[in-house]
Design a protein around this motif. Structure first.
Motif, PDB file in Angstrom:
ATOM      1  N   PHE A  74      -0.842  27.676  25.223  1.00  0.00           N
ATOM      2  CA  PHE A  74      -0.631  26.576  25.214  1.00  0.00           C
ATOM      3  C   PHE A  74      -1.343  26.622  26.839  1.00  0.00           C
ATOM      4  O   PHE A  74      -1.231  27.262  27.695  1.00  0.00           O
ATOM      5  N   LEU A  76      -0.765  22.881  29.372  1.00  0.00           N
ATOM      6  CA  LEU A  76      -0.508  21.900  29.516  1.00  0.00           C
ATOM      7  C   LEU A  76      -1.456  20.470  30.346  1.00  0.00           C
ATOM      8  O   LEU A  76      -1.830  20.592  31.847  1.00  0.00           O
ATOM      9  N   GLY A  77      -1.556  19.859  30.048  1.00  0.00           N
ATOM     10  CA  GLY A  77      -2.927  19.010  30.767  1.00  0.00           C
ATOM     11  C   GLY A  77      -3.504  17.760  29.970  1.00  0.00           C
ATOM     12  O   GLY A  77      -3.703  17.800  28.700  1.00  0.00           O
ATOM     13  N   GLU A  92      -8.534  17.763  33.457  1.00  0.00           N
ATOM     14  CA  GLU A  92      -7.885  17.578  34.809  1.00  0.00           C
ATOM     15  C   GLU A  92      -9.001  18.254  35.541  1.00  0.00           C
ATOM     16  O   GLU A  92      -8.309  19.039  36.441  1.00  0.00           O
ATOM     17  N   ARG A  94     -10.797  20.412  34.969  1.00  0.00           N
ATOM     18  CA  ARG A  94     -10.901  22.470  35.070  1.00  0.00           C
ATOM     19  C   ARG A  94     -12.326  22.323  33.753  1.00  0.00           C
ATOM     20  O   ARG A  94     -11.900  21.218  32.301  1.00  0.00           O
TER      21      ARG A  94
END
Lengths: 427, 427
Positions: A74, A76-77, A92, A94
């Protein structure tokens, strides 16, 4: 196929069903990306907004889901865009390189550019929306007890729902029951006749995805519950203290829930078509970018009469699974399959013991439809605990006529009636 | 006594028990004032902070409570002060006249003026605090997965609890279990040895309200769970990314929970004494203002050895009830009674199947104490639904080793390690 990396964007119905299929091939690496750490069961959002359920009961932690899918991670972003040529998703700032990408970002509230809707109206698409509506309703009732101005009290106690689709109807029905069973008992000082729930629909009927007889049944139920229905009315503006209609009339209200439409959450880098959705081949990939699949509400694949598939949970589940299957088929050198929509029917709940359901040619209403609605929603809710909690809450509400989660996390304040909105102070 | 108006400020244990007594006299009018629309069961806040319970399960709507108390009304608002001579309580700019006032405003976190505690530390006194801690822990774990900087990852995964009283011990125990049973399973990429829970206590032992043998049992349990205990250490500063100790050492951490002390929520207009509390007569009224009673954590009535009663729920319940009884006695022309504290004992839970309890000379520990703790907390939790929901959650957690409410409502961001804190931009 060892080492191939599939990125699944969005932990909605489409994304989770894709991950389930992909986990059958341990050699494939899967990364699930979402801006929230949970899967949200959107069909029950309106019950969170009306204090029937607690927010975490319709949210399931993504990492709990992934525990049994060992080849999936997972991240998150918030995804900012995709570079389909380089096969990179940007999250974000990356880069997340992929071999295949499944996009299931769903939709957001569509305000059609109408003035004031985004600023003063309330959408109902995520947990934050639902908790804000709950806080708003509770705050408005408390403020109504305190105010000595009868006009202000009326505006505080007028709750407007715009849009007569399933979300609008379910929300209006729940608000009608909150009015009758909760506010009436909690606020003995308020006059029930001053508390109004108004549903505005610009066509001449509710629920155009349902047969006219089902829609009429829903209409009669809502009217008996005390919900005011306004057909053929179009909202032109939402102000801090009112809704303006095209007919010229104005409804003073501090709480306007906008469920009149959705639009795709477009991912920059992908071509978009009507409704901010992405057109795909029948195999669900983007024609220009065969390594990018789109599943669920975001997918615009013509179904019949030039219309795309309905933006409902079964479409998303079926498309998420097929997108994943087609990726695995390509890796195995097999031929991809085209999407065939299995129509699971439509259902909407109206209130206690009342719902409508249409499955093929079968039309149900009243208690049987309500029972079917309960069973289907419990079945698709993910996680044993959430099912247990939601069922307990429903049983409690059924026997007590209570909507128990009347907890105000953030109190709202309300502007003085008929004052112009304050502009931010310029420095 | 018809028409006498008693205002009860605070819907905590003291306030609700006062309202219960006052409702026996239908001729008395009661107004209950609170800034929240719910009664909060503070003893279980740490379980909300650690994702074991959902926030609304330990909150009970004040208006649901008042439904059966027909002579009582609710006023939502923050009290700003009292004018005891005029017998007026000021609530958000409005005067609320009273014949008698019962003040049960409780306490808030005390940072002792230490730099950074209020700004970078996390208190645990209300629902908002608990949900922020939950969001913080979940956000830190997600960020730890993403970062490539090992020092930053360590700071993200270091959770510091300051204060070895019951709140600190219960929170540290729950965090220890979250570390072992949840984070270890949810984050296979993280190294369990990098995840640290540190409890800092400036004395030489935990739980000074308990017997040394109970405290030692708690200490051994926490140590076996992997909680690091630091005795004789005093915090001198909390920075955005660390806790500084008087010994000179610094613990890099982004999550510091401050449970090292509380102070009274003073009501301007009332005389205050030690700990921001209000000294009363043994009958619980303020000597200078006999129509003002103070009950619960705010009351500073000497108990033994010059020390006031302990700031625990049983004191608040007993004082709230007695304050109301003494008001009714005065109205009936009867003599008031002095407060006699019935010591219900002390208990603290440590983790699964482990707790300590001391009732009179009886000392319990382990499973029996844990069972007693569960029963007592369920008993004092208000509302059938909340009891049912909490019990279901506990049963679920017990059998699955899961803390299910891992829902991040607001994601936190974390500063770059060792960078100076950004000052607000001056215009």
């Amino acid at each position: 196929m060892s080492g191939k990396h599939v990125v699944v964007l969005g932990a909605g119905f489409a994304g989770l069903h894709a991950v389930r299929v992909l986990s059958r091939e341990p050699g494939v690496q899967v990364t699930l990306v979402d801006r929230n750490n949970y899967h949200l069961f959107q069909p029950l959002l309106y019950q969170v907004a009306t204090a029937g359920l607690e927010a975490p009961q319709i949210a399931f932690p993504v990492r709990a889901f992934l525990r049994k899918h060992k080849n999936a991670r997972f991240l998150l972003g918030t995804a900012e865009g995709v570079d389909p040529k380089a096969r990179v998703l940007w999250v974000e700032g990356r880069p997340v390189p992929y071999d295949y990408l499944i996009v299931g970002t769903g939709t957001r509230t569509n305000d059609f550019g109408l003035p004031g809707v985004a600023r003063y109206g309330y959408g109902l698409k995520d947990l934050d929306d639902a908790m804000k509506i709950r806080d708003r309703i509770l705050s408005a009732c408390e403020e109504a007890v305190r105010t000595s101005d009868p006009e202000r009290r009326k505006a505080l106690l007028t709750f407007v729902v715009v849009g007569g689709g399933p979300t609008g109807v379910e929300l209006a029905g729940a608000l009608g029951e909150v009015r009758r069973h909760v506010i009436a008992r909690d606020y003995p000082d308020l006059d029930l006749s001053e508390i109004r729930v108004i549903l505005i629909e610009n066509s001449t009927r509710l629920l155009d995805a349902f047969a006219p007889s089902s829609a009429q049944y829903a209409q009669r139920f809502l009217e008996k519950l005390g919900v005011e229905l306004r057909f053929g009315e179009r909202v032109t503006e939402v102000t801090p203290d009112a809704v303006r209609l095209q007919s010229g009339s104005t409804i003073p209200s501090f709480t306007v829930v906008w469920s009149a439409g959705v639009t795709g959450q477009a991912l920059p880098g992908l071509p978009i078509t009507r409704g901010n959705r992405v057109a795909t081949t029948p195999e669900l990939y983007v024609p220009e970018h065969p390594s990018v699949y789109v599943a669920g509400d975001m997918n615009f694949l013509e179904h019949k009469d030039g219309r795309p598939h309905p933006q409902v949970a079964p479409t998303a589940m079926q498309q998420g699974a097929l997108a994943a299957q087609n990726i695995l088929r390509e890796l195995r050198g097999q031929e991809k399959q085209v999407f065939r929509y299995k129509d699971k029917g439509s259902m909407a709940t109206l209130g206690r013991s009342h719902a409508i359901a249409e499955i093929g040619h079968l039309k149900m209403r009243g208690f049987p439809a309500w029972g079917a609605w309960l069973a289907v929603h419990l079945y698709y809710l993910i996680g044993f605990r959430n099912r247990m909690m939601v069922l307990s809450n429903w049983a409690y509400s059924y026997f007590t006529y209570d909507f128990a989660v009347r907890i105000m996390h953030n109190r709202h304040s309300f502007p003085v009636l008929n004052e112009p909105a304050q502009e931010p102070v310029k420095s």
